[in-house]
Design a protein around this motif. Structure first.
Motif, PDB file in Angstrom:
ATOM      1  N   ASP A   1      34.577  86.188  81.944  1.00 26.58           N
ATOM      2  CA  ASP A   1      34.944  86.120  80.315  1.00 26.58           C
ATOM      3  C   ASP A   1      33.964  86.727  79.676  1.00 26.58           C
ATOM      4  O   ASP A   1      34.511  87.632  78.376  1.00 26.58           O
ATOM      5  CB  ASP A   1      34.526  84.531  79.869  1.00 26.58           C
ATOM      6  CG  ASP A   1      32.728  84.056  80.377  1.00 26.58           C
ATOM      7  OD1 ASP A   1      32.519  84.601  80.306  1.00 26.58           O
ATOM      8  OD2 ASP A   1      33.343  82.882  80.359  1.00 26.58           O
TER       9      ASP A   1
ATOM     10  N   SER B   1      33.479  82.947  84.523  1.00 28.05           N
ATOM     11  CA  SER B   1      32.264  83.475  83.694  1.00 28.05           C
ATOM     12  C   SER B   1      32.161  84.644  85.451  1.00 28.05           C
ATOM     13  O   SER B   1      31.345  85.347  85.184  1.00 28.05           O
ATOM     14  CB  SER B   1      31.086  82.824  84.134  1.00 28.05           C
ATOM     15  OG  SER B   1      30.748  82.406  84.701  1.00 28.05           O
TER      16      SER B   1
ATOM     17  N   GLY C   1      35.793  89.254  77.027  1.00 25.32           N
ATOM     18  CA  GLY C   1      35.930  88.266  75.507  1.00 25.32           C
ATOM     19  C   GLY C   1      34.949  88.547  74.726  1.00 25.32           C
ATOM     20  O   GLY C   1      33.534  88.517  74.554  1.00 25.32           O
ATOM     21  N   THR C   2      35.139  88.125  73.713  1.00 21.38           N
ATOM     22  CA  THR C   2      34.375  87.777  72.678  1.00 21.38           C
ATOM     23  C   THR C   2      34.569  86.419  72.162  1.00 21.38           C
ATOM     24  O   THR C   2      35.332  85.780  72.152  1.00 21.38           O
ATOM     25  CB  THR C   2      34.494  88.186  71.138  1.00 21.38           C
ATOM     26  OG1 THR C   2      34.457  89.730  71.647  1.00 21.38           O
ATOM     27  CG2 THR C   2      33.085  88.421  70.480  1.00 21.38           C
ATOM     28  N   GLN C   3      33.334  85.570  72.151  1.00 25.22           N
ATOM     29  CA  GLN C   3      32.911  83.964  71.957  1.00 25.22           C
ATOM     30  C   GLN C   3      33.492  83.537  70.457  1.00 25.22           C
ATOM     31  O   GLN C   3      33.101  84.615  69.560  1.00 25.22           O
ATOM     32  CB  GLN C   3      31.830  83.289  71.995  1.00 25.22           C
ATOM     33  CG  GLN C   3      31.755  83.246  73.343  1.00 25.22           C
ATOM     34  CD  GLN C   3      30.731  81.772  73.526  1.00 25.22           C
ATOM     35  OE1 GLN C   3      29.458  81.781  72.633  1.00 25.22           O
ATOM     36  NE2 GLN C   3      29.830  82.079  74.701  1.00 25.22           N
TER      37      GLN C   3
ATOM     38  N   ASN D   1      38.816  78.899  79.063  1.00 23.37           N
ATOM     39  CA  ASN D   1      38.202  78.529  79.292  1.00 23.37           C
ATOM     40  C   ASN D   1      37.509  77.301  79.607  1.00 23.37           C
ATOM     41  O   ASN D   1      36.352  77.213  80.130  1.00 23.37           O
ATOM     42  CB  ASN D   1      37.128  78.722  77.763  1.00 23.37           C
ATOM     43  CG  ASN D   1      34.961  78.772  77.410  1.00 23.37           C
ATOM     44  OD1 ASN D   1      34.674  78.916  78.436  1.00 23.37           O
ATOM     45  ND2 ASN D   1      35.286  77.876  76.244  1.00 23.37           N
TER      46      ASN D   1
ATOM     47  N   TYR E   1      41.460  78.264  73.853  1.00 20.38           N
ATOM     48  CA  TYR E   1      40.269  77.809  73.442  1.00 20.38           C
ATOM     49  C   TYR E   1      40.508  76.275  73.561  1.00 20.38           C
ATOM     50  O   TYR E   1      41.633  76.049  74.515  1.00 20.38           O
ATOM     51  CB  TYR E   1      40.458  77.646  72.003  1.00 20.38           C
ATOM     52  CG  TYR E   1      41.535  77.570  71.298  1.00 20.38           C
ATOM     53  CD1 TYR E   1      41.360  76.530  70.707  1.00 20.38           C
ATOM     54  CD2 TYR E   1      42.239  78.464  71.139  1.00 20.38           C
ATOM     55  CE1 TYR E   1      42.790  76.332  69.716  1.00 20.38           C
ATOM     56  CE2 TYR E   1      43.805  78.161  71.038  1.00 20.38           C
ATOM     57  CZ  TYR E   1      44.325  77.070  70.030  1.00 20.38           C
ATOM     58  OH  TYR E   1      45.219  76.815  69.441  1.00 20.38           O
TER      59      TYR E   1
ATOM     60  N   TYR F   1      37.715  81.887  73.658  1.00 20.95           N
ATOM     61  CA  TYR F   1      36.933  83.694  73.970  1.00 20.95           C
ATOM     62  C   TYR F   1      38.299  84.593  73.208  1.00 20.95           C
ATOM     63  O   TYR F   1      39.401  83.680  73.588  1.00 20.95           O
ATOM     64  CB  TYR F   1      36.850  83.781  75.171  1.00 20.95           C
ATOM     65  CG  TYR F   1      35.634  83.540  75.776  1.00 20.95           C
ATOM     66  CD1 TYR F   1      34.747  84.334  75.960  1.00 20.95           C
ATOM     67  CD2 TYR F   1      35.097  81.867  76.401  1.00 20.95           C
ATOM     68  CE1 TYR F   1      33.231  84.464  76.482  1.00 20.95           C
ATOM     69  CE2 TYR F   1      33.884  81.862  76.501  1.00 20.95           C
ATOM     70  CZ  TYR F   1      32.947  83.169  76.700  1.00 20.95           C
ATOM     71  OH  TYR F   1      31.922  82.855  77.693  1.00 20.95           O
ATOM     72  N   ASP F   2      37.827  85.718  72.663  1.00 24.10           N
ATOM     73  CA  ASP F   2      39.480  86.203  72.182  1.00 24.10           C
ATOM     74  C   ASP F   2      38.533  87.526  73.210  1.00 24.10           C
ATOM     75  O   ASP F   2      38.353  88.151  73.810  1.00 24.10           O
ATOM     76  CB  ASP F   2      38.291  86.860  70.293  1.00 24.10           C
ATOM     77  CG  ASP F   2      39.570  87.660  69.781  1.00 24.10           C
ATOM     78  OD1 ASP F   2      40.804  88.325  70.540  1.00 24.10           O
ATOM     79  OD2 ASP F   2      39.293  88.136  69.195  1.00 24.10           O
ATOM     80  N   TYR F   3      40.287  87.774  73.891  1.00 21.29           N
ATOM     81  CA  TYR F   3      40.263  88.911  75.015  1.00 21.29           C
ATOM     82  C   TYR F   3      41.210  89.938  74.608  1.00 21.29           C
ATOM     83  O   TYR F   3      42.223  89.713  73.777  1.00 21.29           O
ATOM     84  CB  TYR F   3      41.200  88.178  75.969  1.00 21.29           C
ATOM     85  CG  TYR F   3      40.268  87.238  76.936  1.00 21.29           C
ATOM     86  CD1 TYR F   3      39.253  87.736  77.307  1.00 21.29           C
ATOM     87  CD2 TYR F   3      40.056  85.841  76.667  1.00 21.29           C
ATOM     88  CE1 TYR F   3      37.648  87.008  78.187  1.00 21.29           C
ATOM     89  CE2 TYR F   3      39.615  84.693  77.508  1.00 21.29           C
ATOM     90  CZ  TYR F   3      38.554  85.848  77.881  1.00 21.29           C
ATOM     91  OH  TYR F   3      37.725  84.781  78.754  1.00 21.29           O
TER      92      TYR F   3
ATOM     93  N   ASP G   1      32.917  78.049  79.927  1.00 18.68           N
ATOM     94  CA  ASP G   1      32.530  79.798  80.641  1.00 18.68           C
ATOM     95  C   ASP G   1      32.701  80.007  81.970  1.00 18.68           C
ATOM     96  O   ASP G   1      31.925  80.483  82.340  1.00 18.68           O
ATOM     97  CB  ASP G   1      31.485  79.741  80.080  1.00 18.68           C
ATOM     98  CG  ASP G   1      30.901  80.520  78.980  1.00 18.68           C
ATOM     99  OD1 ASP G   1      31.709  80.341  77.956  1.00 18.68           O
ATOM    100  OD2 ASP G   1      29.470  80.173  78.533  1.00 18.68           O
TER     101      ASP G   1
END
Length: 360
Positions: free
Chosen positions: A262, A192, A265-267, A203, A309, A235-237, A189
């Protein structure tokens, strides 16, 4: 009323000492041996722990529902199982509240035959505030109570990837490190708080990650108090704009003083990433500056996404740094999110991720 309370207390103590859920009573004895090299696993529930590489695991921090079977099995392998500890800091500014909370956690650990506690308090704190001092006292007093009541127990404290007030977590890192048994450094993260361009990035970029440890060590914190945490997720952005150079601009989502984060995005779990990369528009790509893998794909609406990732290639040099810097060990968030199915490719991917924790 007092007599009733004393009787009830005695009954509870008897119950705690009488009900060992393990097949062999000795498995309810707390682990006292300290491992030479720590492999610290966060477990968020379910039964995937049965597929962990138990030849490596030394501590499991249980962030899911209490699982007596996990405790018994971990103890059979000589591994600790520790509670999760989190509490609003404004509450424990009051000394009596703090003491009551610590007592409650010690009693819970005893009743569940646990081996300590992981303090996961990721709240923003201003330097020299009342919360700043209360947090330091909480760590000190929790460690003293656990060591006194459960000899050989372990108290750990989770910190951001750098001690430089990341996410406004301005803690007394030196005193906290001295007080507890180890700091679990969350080397992930790391986007962040994005102060520059709002773009998708790694990440846990290698140079930034290692710089964080240099900062901890620069405070004269004992390297044997530091466990490196690596991410088993990415993370998917969704890209608002995707440049010809492959730069993915992301939505502005402020976080604790930063204009972007971040949270745009989605973890995503490693097992999802390993499936998605195969059907992506780019395949696996490698950023040599950040030393991290990524890929691009289009969703059903045609929007381009960029996924960052970590995999064995990016984790290995971090694991090597654990050894070269003389750190206490390594761990991950979290142990559950690999693919533990019997599918041959998945088994190979999972084995490689576990092996990467020990370096290349």
């Amino acid at each position: 009323m007092l007599r009733f309370a004393l009787v009830l207390s005695s009954v509870l103590l008897v119950c705690r000492s009488a009900v060992c859920p393990c097949e062999r009573p000795e498995l309810c004895q707390q682990i006292r041996e300290e491992a030479d090299f720590e492999v610290f696993v966060f477990d968020v529930g379910g039964k995937t722990w049965k597929s962990y590489n138990w030849s490596m695991v030394t501590t499991v921090a249980t962030f899911g529902k209490y699982d007596a079977e996990l405790m018994c099995y971990a103890h059979s392998k000589g591994a600790r199982v520790v509670l999760k500890g989190d509490i609003p800091l404004h509450y424990i500014v009051d000394e009596h509240n703090r003491t009551a909370w610590i007592t409650e956690k010690v009693n819970l650990a005893k009743s569940q035959f646990m081996d300590g506690i992981n303090l996961d308090i990721e709240q923003a704190v201003d330097k020299d505030s009342t919360e700043y001092y209360a947090l330091t006292d909480l760590v000190t007093e929790t460690t003293e109570a656990f060591h006194r009541e459960i000899p050989g127990s372990q108290v750990s404290f989770d910190v951001a990837w750098s001690p430089n007030c990341i996410d406004k977590r301005c803690y007394d890192y030196v005193t906290i490190a001295e007080s507890c048994d180890l700091l679990f450094v969350m080397s992930y993260d790391e986007q962040s708080q994005i102060m520059g361009d709002c773009i998708a990035d790694a990440n846990a970029p290698l140079s930034q990650t290692l710089n964080g440890y240099d900062q901890f060590l620069g405070l004269k914190i004992d390297p044997k108090k530091l466990v490196m945490g690596v991410p088993w997720y990415g993370y998917d952005y969704p890209c608002l704009n995707f440049s010809q150079e492959g730069v993915c601009s992301v939505k502005e989502v402020p976080f604790r003083g930063a204009p972007c984060s971040d949270a745009a995005g989605t973890q995503k779990q490693y097992k999802w990433i390993m499936k998605q990369v195969n059907s992506s528009m780019s395949g696996r790509l490698w950023d040599d500056k950040q030393k991290a893998p990524y890929f691009n794909y289009k969703d059903q609406k045609g929007q381009i996404h960029q996924v960052w990732y970590d995999d064995p290639q990016s984790i290995c040099p971090k694991a090597e740094a654990v050894k070269s810097k003389g750190l206490r060990g390594i761990g991950m968030w979290n142990g559950n999110i690999l693919d533990y199915s019997d599918e041959p490719v998945a088994r190979q991917q999972t084995m490689l991720m576990w092996n990467a924790l020990l370096g290349c």
